[in-house]
Design an enzyme around this catalytic site. Structure first.
Site, mmCIF file in Angstrom:
data_model
loop_
_atom_site.group_PDB
_atom_site.id
_atom_site.type_symbol
_atom_site.label_atom_id
_atom_site.label_comp_id
_atom_site.label_asym_id
_atom_site.label_seq_id
_atom_site.Cartn_x
_atom_site.Cartn_y
_atom_site.Cartn_z
ATOM 1 N N ASP A 131 -6.492 -5.830 -4.431
ATOM 2 C CA ASP A 131 -6.355 -4.412 -4.071
ATOM 3 C C ASP A 131 -5.102 -3.789 -4.691
ATOM 4 O OD1 ASP A 131 -7.525 -6.223 -2.255
ATOM 5 O OD2 ASP A 131 -7.523 -4.793 -0.606
ATOM 6 N N ASP A 191 0.805 -1.217 0.000
ATOM 7 C CA ASP A 191 0.000 0.000 0.000
ATOM 8 C C ASP A 191 0.840 1.270 0.000
ATOM 9 O OD1 ASP A 191 -2.492 -1.186 -0.255
ATOM 10 O OD2 ASP A 191 -2.548 -1.678 1.873
#
Ligand code: GLY
Length: 395
Positions: free
Chosen positions: A173, A112
């Site tokens: 994701d 991320d």
């Protein structure tokens, strides 16, 4: 690529009507957001909202989670849309924190880094030409590259690279984290970032997307041999169900890879996964937290709806005028945005410091259930900004 079924649109009448969303309508919705941001500015200058609210109020935390940049990204959107320097000033104060975080490696064992550094530093560079922010984002891209396994062609999502529970685990994701890498190649001329992103998105398309156009949340690869292993959920209802937000990350993430690579097969695939998503929306267009649910009392995930609305709007932009899906997808996004705006905002809950109520972070872990999620707030804002201007991607 394996043969992936296209369900088409099962209820065409549901997406044949465009709701009346005027410019004034969007501006009113944006004003609500700016007012809410103003109320939060002081609390969230040197601190950041937690990923999920508690009783609809975000606690203030340090820049240690994967979600800090959704708040900073909202400040950049607020600056861009209002021209008011107060938002820029606070975003710029926060840039120092992102710089420190990457240099000292505070909670950086995560893919991320893409979210974190795109919506903070890349956005700063794109909007204001801030060279220091550009360099910080390039450092983040370098660190993200250390999570790339050449043989398997994937970026490991979470944790230490040698941790057996996480080793070789890619997640859908991550498609949203790839723009940082494509951008790094644009900035440096070094193709290694682009190649890693390109290989990863192809592996995700091959293994994470299932034959029925749903998706696994996560998929294990053997990083020594490069062979696929198995899919497994982390935040969905079951290993074989389709976690809603994962599908939404896939929708937006695939189109972003298209934007950087121009590979039309990503759009063809995206139509299929988008149709799967749209076919499972309840009457008010706001998805349940897992697409196995299409009715009943399970929680909705307003954040998944906001992400999908942005991704579908972006895809519609790239479809030829003659493609009938262009209108279907525009209508779908507008219906989602209208429903969020009329039934899901914190206008009905003034004590909340969030924007969108009724999201789910991780139901299997009992985290953030029927709460605000800070990324939902960011994508709701982005969706509205897209409707009032020709918005240039931070991604
Ligand atoms: N990327 C983590 C989540 O969507 O919860």
């Amino acid at each position: 690529m394996k043969n992936i079924v296209d369900e088409g649109i099962r209820y065409p009448q549901k997406y044949s009507i465009s709701p009346k969303i005027t410019r004034e309508y969007c501006e009113r919705a944006i004003q609500f957001i700016l007012n809410k941001i103003d109320q939060n500015l002081e609390t969230f200058t040197y601190k950041f909202p937690a990923p999920a609210s508690i009783n609809n109020v975000y606690p203030a935390i340090d820049n240690t989670d994967w979600t800090s940049s959704f708040w900073t990204g909202m400040l950049w959107l607020a600056y861009e849309i209002s021209g008011d320097d107060k938002y820029r000033k606070i975003a710029e104060i926060q840039l120092a924190d992102y710089k420190k975080r990457i240099e000292v490696k505070i909670c950086t064992d995560t893919h991320d880094l893409g979210f974190l550094y795109t919506l903070s530093c890349v956005a700063a560079y794109k909007l204001t030409g801030n060279e220091e922010a550009r360099n910080t984002a390039l450092k983040a891209a370098d660190l993200l590259m250390t999570r790339y396994f050449e043989k398997a062609g994937i970026i490991q999502a979470w944790g230490d690279l040698n941790d057996p529970g996480n080793r070789g685990r890619m997640i859908i994701d991550c498609c949203m984290n790839l723009p940082l890498l494509y951008w790094a190649t644009e900035m440096t001329g070094d193709g290694k970032y682009y190649n890693a992103a390109w290989n990863h998105v192809n592996q995700a398309a091959k293994y994470i997307v299932r034959e029925d156009a749903s998706s696994f949340h996560t998929y294990y690869m053997d990083v020594e041999t490069g062979e696929p292993r198995f899919g497994k959920t982390a935040q969905g209802y079951s290993d074989n169900s389709c976690w809603t937000r994962g599908q939404a990350w896939g929708i937006y993430g695939l189109v972003l890879s298209y934007v950087y690579t121009g590979d039309w097969k990503l759009i063809e695939l995206n139509k299929k996964i988008t149709n799967y998503f749209l076919n499972r929306l309840p009457e008010d267009y706001i998805c349940y937290w897992d697409l196995i649910f299409t009715e009943g009392n399970e929680e909705r995930d307003s954040s998944g709806a906001a992400i999908a609305a942005c991704g579908i709007l972006e895809m519609a932009k790239h479809l030829p005028l003659t493609d009938p899906y262009r209108e279907v997808y525009q209508n779908a996004s507008l219906n989602i945005i209208q429903s969020l705006s009329e039934n899901y905002t914190s206008a009905s809950c003034p004590e909340s410091n969030g924007l969108l109520l009724h999201a789910v972070y991780a139901k299997p872990d009992g985290k953030g259930i029927d709460e605000c999620n800070i990324w939902g707030d960011y994508f709701y804002f982005e969706a509205l900004v897209r409707l009032v201007k020709d918005w240039k991607l931070y991604w």
